[in-house]
Design a protein around this motif. Structure first.
Motif, PDB file in Angstrom:
ATOM      1  N   LEU A   1     -13.182   8.359  -7.372  1.00 40.06           N
ATOM      2  CA  LEU A   1     -14.943   7.847  -6.722  1.00 40.06           C
ATOM      3  C   LEU A   1     -15.030   6.576  -7.932  1.00 40.06           C
ATOM      4  O   LEU A   1     -15.377   5.563  -7.797  1.00 40.06           O
ATOM      5  N   PHE A   2     -14.748   6.932  -9.447  1.00 42.89           N
ATOM      6  CA  PHE A   2     -14.695   5.602 -10.314  1.00 42.89           C
ATOM      7  C   PHE A   2     -13.249   5.010 -10.469  1.00 42.89           C
ATOM      8  O   PHE A   2     -12.447   4.977 -10.181  1.00 42.89           O
ATOM      9  N   ARG A   3     -14.399   3.681 -10.411  1.00 36.88           N
ATOM     10  CA  ARG A   3     -13.325   1.925 -10.075  1.00 36.88           C
ATOM     11  C   ARG A   3     -12.879   2.041 -11.304  1.00 36.88           C
ATOM     12  O   ARG A   3     -13.760   1.997 -12.756  1.00 36.88           O
ATOM     13  N   GLY A   4     -11.934   0.800 -11.610  1.00 37.96           N
ATOM     14  CA  GLY A   4     -11.332  -0.436 -12.605  1.00 37.96           C
ATOM     15  C   GLY A   4     -12.448  -0.179 -13.902  1.00 37.96           C
ATOM     16  O   GLY A   4     -11.992  -0.215 -14.876  1.00 37.96           O
ATOM     17  N   HIS A   5     -13.673  -0.748 -13.117  1.00 39.83           N
ATOM     18  CA  HIS A   5     -14.254  -1.460 -13.840  1.00 39.83           C
ATOM     19  C   HIS A   5     -15.225  -0.569 -15.077  1.00 39.83           C
ATOM     20  O   HIS A   5     -16.616  -1.251 -16.022  1.00 39.83           O
ATOM     21  N   GLN A   6     -15.225   0.751 -14.249  1.00 37.07           N
ATOM     22  CA  GLN A   6     -16.060   1.313 -14.424  1.00 37.07           C
ATOM     23  C   GLN A   6     -15.625   1.851 -15.708  1.00 37.07           C
ATOM     24  O   GLN A   6     -16.504   2.897 -16.667  1.00 37.07           O
ATOM     25  N   ILE A   7     -14.087   2.535 -16.037  1.00 37.16           N
ATOM     26  CA  ILE A   7     -13.710   3.479 -17.066  1.00 37.16           C
ATOM     27  C   ILE A   7     -12.234   2.672 -17.360  1.00 37.16           C
ATOM     28  O   ILE A   7     -12.254   1.639 -17.229  1.00 37.16           O
ATOM     29  N   LYS A   8     -12.239   2.848 -19.237  1.00 38.11           N
ATOM     30  CA  LYS A   8     -11.550   2.012 -19.738  1.00 38.11           C
ATOM     31  C   LYS A   8      -9.886   2.488 -19.099  1.00 38.11           C
ATOM     32  O   LYS A   8     -10.038   3.763 -18.778  1.00 38.11           O
ATOM     33  N   ARG A   9      -9.084   1.902 -20.453  1.00 39.15           N
ATOM     34  CA  ARG A   9      -7.734   2.204 -19.272  1.00 39.15           C
ATOM     35  C   ARG A   9      -6.578   3.007 -19.340  1.00 39.15           C
ATOM     36  O   ARG A   9      -6.264   3.806 -19.168  1.00 39.15           O
ATOM     37  N   ASP A  10      -7.494   3.404 -21.125  1.00 41.04           N
ATOM     38  CA  ASP A  10      -6.728   4.691 -21.473  1.00 41.04           C
ATOM     39  C   ASP A  10      -7.791   6.400 -21.201  1.00 41.04           C
ATOM     40  O   ASP A  10      -7.966   7.588 -22.396  1.00 41.04           O
ATOM     41  N   ALA A  11      -8.757   6.215 -20.146  1.00 38.54           N
ATOM     42  CA  ALA A  11      -9.846   6.745 -20.115  1.00 38.54           C
ATOM     43  C   ALA A  11      -8.744   8.489 -20.205  1.00 38.54           C
ATOM     44  O   ALA A  11      -7.971   8.298 -19.065  1.00 38.54           O
ATOM     45  N   PHE A  12      -9.643  10.006 -20.267  1.00 38.13           N
ATOM     46  CA  PHE A  12      -9.273  10.858 -19.317  1.00 38.13           C
ATOM     47  C   PHE A  12     -10.012  11.969 -19.067  1.00 38.13           C
ATOM     48  O   PHE A  12     -11.466  11.836 -19.393  1.00 38.13           O
ATOM     49  N   CYS A  13      -9.698  12.802 -18.451  1.00 36.27           N
ATOM     50  CA  CYS A  13     -11.299  14.139 -18.347  1.00 36.27           C
ATOM     51  C   CYS A  13     -10.441  15.631 -19.229  1.00 36.27           C
ATOM     52  O   CYS A  13      -9.388  15.422 -18.366  1.00 36.27           O
ATOM     53  N   LEU A  14     -11.430  16.100 -19.141  1.00 38.83           N
ATOM     54  CA  LEU A  14     -10.865  17.417 -19.589  1.00 38.83           C
ATOM     55  C   LEU A  14     -11.589  18.037 -19.185  1.00 38.83           C
ATOM     56  O   LEU A  14     -12.644  18.352 -18.967  1.00 38.83           O
ATOM     57  N   VAL A  15     -10.555  19.256 -18.206  1.00 41.76           N
ATOM     58  CA  VAL A  15     -11.134  20.183 -17.964  1.00 41.76           C
ATOM     59  C   VAL A  15      -9.930  22.070 -18.590  1.00 41.76           C
ATOM     60  O   VAL A  15      -9.419  22.139 -18.653  1.00 41.76           O
ATOM     61  N   PRO A  16     -11.491  22.786 -18.487  1.00 46.01           N
ATOM     62  CA  PRO A  16     -10.733  23.841 -18.981  1.00 46.01           C
ATOM     63  C   PRO A  16     -10.416  24.788 -18.157  1.00 46.01           C
ATOM     64  O   PRO A  16     -10.784  24.747 -16.844  1.00 46.01           O
ATOM     65  N   VAL A  17      -9.310  25.062 -18.753  1.00 46.93           N
ATOM     66  CA  VAL A  17      -8.617  26.176 -17.515  1.00 46.93           C
ATOM     67  C   VAL A  17      -7.792  27.058 -17.592  1.00 46.93           C
ATOM     68  O   VAL A  17      -7.864  27.128 -19.534  1.00 46.93           O
ATOM     69  N   SER A  18      -7.603  28.769 -16.734  1.00 43.66           N
ATOM     70  CA  SER A  18      -7.467  29.892 -17.733  1.00 43.66           C
ATOM     71  C   SER A  18      -5.194  29.356 -18.122  1.00 43.66           C
ATOM     72  O   SER A  18      -4.960  28.427 -17.731  1.00 43.66           O
ATOM     73  N   GLU A  19      -5.099  30.854 -18.024  1.00 45.70           N
ATOM     74  CA  GLU A  19      -3.580  30.257 -18.903  1.00 45.70           C
ATOM     75  C   GLU A  19      -3.053  30.686 -17.417  1.00 45.70           C
ATOM     76  O   GLU A  19      -1.684  30.193 -16.640  1.00 45.70           O
ATOM     77  N   ARG A  20      -3.156  31.202 -15.764  1.00 47.93           N
ATOM     78  CA  ARG A  20      -2.780  30.850 -14.814  1.00 47.93           C
ATOM     79  C   ARG A  20      -2.632  29.686 -14.103  1.00 47.93           C
ATOM     80  O   ARG A  20      -2.006  29.649 -14.019  1.00 47.93           O
ATOM     81  N   GLN A  21      -3.813  28.904 -14.523  1.00 46.11           N
ATOM     82  CA  GLN A  21      -3.994  27.769 -13.977  1.00 46.11           C
ATOM     83  C   GLN A  21      -2.493  26.614 -14.805  1.00 46.11           C
ATOM     84  O   GLN A  21      -2.178  26.164 -14.574  1.00 46.11           O
ATOM     85  N   VAL A  22      -2.487  27.182 -16.181  1.00 48.31           N
ATOM     86  CA  VAL A  22      -2.107  26.122 -17.153  1.00 48.31           C
ATOM     87  C   VAL A  22      -0.890  26.074 -16.391  1.00 48.31           C
ATOM     88  O   VAL A  22       0.146  25.411 -16.614  1.00 48.31           O
ATOM     89  N   SER A  23       0.211  27.164 -16.129  1.00 49.15           N
ATOM     90  CA  SER A  23       1.608  27.339 -14.889  1.00 49.15           C
ATOM     91  C   SER A  23       1.675  26.276 -14.422  1.00 49.15           C
ATOM     92  O   SER A  23       2.632  25.469 -14.201  1.00 49.15           O
ATOM     93  N   ILE A  24       0.766  26.488 -13.592  1.00 50.35           N
ATOM     94  CA  ILE A  24       0.634  24.872 -12.519  1.00 50.35           C
ATOM     95  C   ILE A  24       0.861  23.553 -12.817  1.00 50.35           C
ATOM     96  O   ILE A  24       1.534  22.351 -12.683  1.00 50.35           O
ATOM     97  N   LEU A  25      -0.600  23.599 -13.314  1.00 49.91           N
ATOM     98  CA  LEU A  25      -1.165  21.938 -14.353  1.00 49.91           C
ATOM     99  C   LEU A  25       0.095  21.832 -15.335  1.00 49.91           C
ATOM    100  O   LEU A  25      -0.119  20.545 -15.380  1.00 49.91           O
ATOM    101  N   SER A  26       0.345  22.818 -16.378  1.00 48.40           N
ATOM    102  CA  SER A  26       1.246  22.042 -16.984  1.00 48.40           C
ATOM    103  C   SER A  26       2.141  20.876 -16.252  1.00 48.40           C
ATOM    104  O   SER A  26       3.230  20.058 -17.059  1.00 48.40           O
ATOM    105  N   ASN A  27       2.792  21.283 -14.786  1.00 42.23           N
ATOM    106  CA  ASN A  27       3.620  20.364 -14.186  1.00 42.23           C
ATOM    107  C   ASN A  27       3.274  18.770 -14.344  1.00 42.23           C
ATOM    108  O   ASN A  27       4.452  17.980 -13.519  1.00 42.23           O
TER     109      ASN A  27
END
Length: 196
Positions: free
Chosen positions: A133-159
């Motif tokens: 939903l965020f548009r290009g004029h609202q976020i910087k080119r190198d913007a990122f989102c940080l999400v705390p995740v569990s060890e189980r989630q890491v196994s999938i998300l690291s891909n």
């Protein structure tokens, strides 16, 4: 100020349920989790926290950094607490948006956003919908989102994108770092694979 926040949270929570009383034993963990997030967005000037709830991590980030922290919370009772805490703790860099993510992204026209956090907000596939939903004029080119995740989630998300793992005060923490310039390339694939 963090100790004052904890006292404020517990006092407010006696009459308005904004944080599970059964989770008080986990509060220190969530404080540390939020403090780590603050160190990871240290260079941000504009930070957005989606689903701010009772102020974790937004209030902790606001206390520990100089950036402008914008809280997005859809529930009125939690927005009222965030506004109350802002005044009580004199957090001049904390801003509470009166609405949800959809409304925020349709209205925001301020300086470009550097970083976003989404703690206990939505599982990664659903999170992708909101980040979209965020548009290009609202976020910087190198913007990122940080999400705390569990060890189980890491196994999938690291891909899919970057995982940051660290030990803080003797406890392990994992964060899924979603680069906003990249997530569109794996959004559909993550949705089909993710089952946690």
């Amino acid at each position: 100020k963090i100790n004052n926040y904890i006292s404020l949270l517990k006092e407010y929570n006696q009459t308005v349920n904004i944080y599970s009383k059964n989770s008080y034993d986990k509060l220190d963990y969530h404080i540390n989790d939020s403090a780590l997030l603050a160190t990871m967005i240290n260079d941000s000037k504009i930070h957005v926290d989606m689903g701010s709830g009772s102020g974790l991590p937004a209030i902790i980030i606001s206390i520990l950094s100089n950036c402008k922290v914008i809280c997005i919370e859809s529930r009125l009772k939690k927005r009222e607490f965030l506004s109350y805490a802002k005044i009580a703790l004199d957090l001049t860099n904390l801003h509470v948006f009166d609405g949800d993510v959809q409304l925020f992204t349709s209205r925001y026209s301020g300086a470009k956003i550097d970083t976003i956090s989404a703690k206990a907000f939505a599982k990664p596939p659903k999170l992708m919908f909101y980040l979209n939903l965020f548009r290009g004029h609202q976020i910087k080119r190198d913007a990122f989102c940080l999400v705390p995740v569990s060890e189980r989630q890491v196994s999938i998300l690291s891909n899919y994108d970057e995982i940051i793992s660290t030990i803080y005060n003797g406890e392990s923490f994992n964060f899924f770092k979603v680069h906003l310039a990249k997530f569109q390339s794996y959004r559909a694939s993550l949705k089909s694979e993710y089952t946690l």
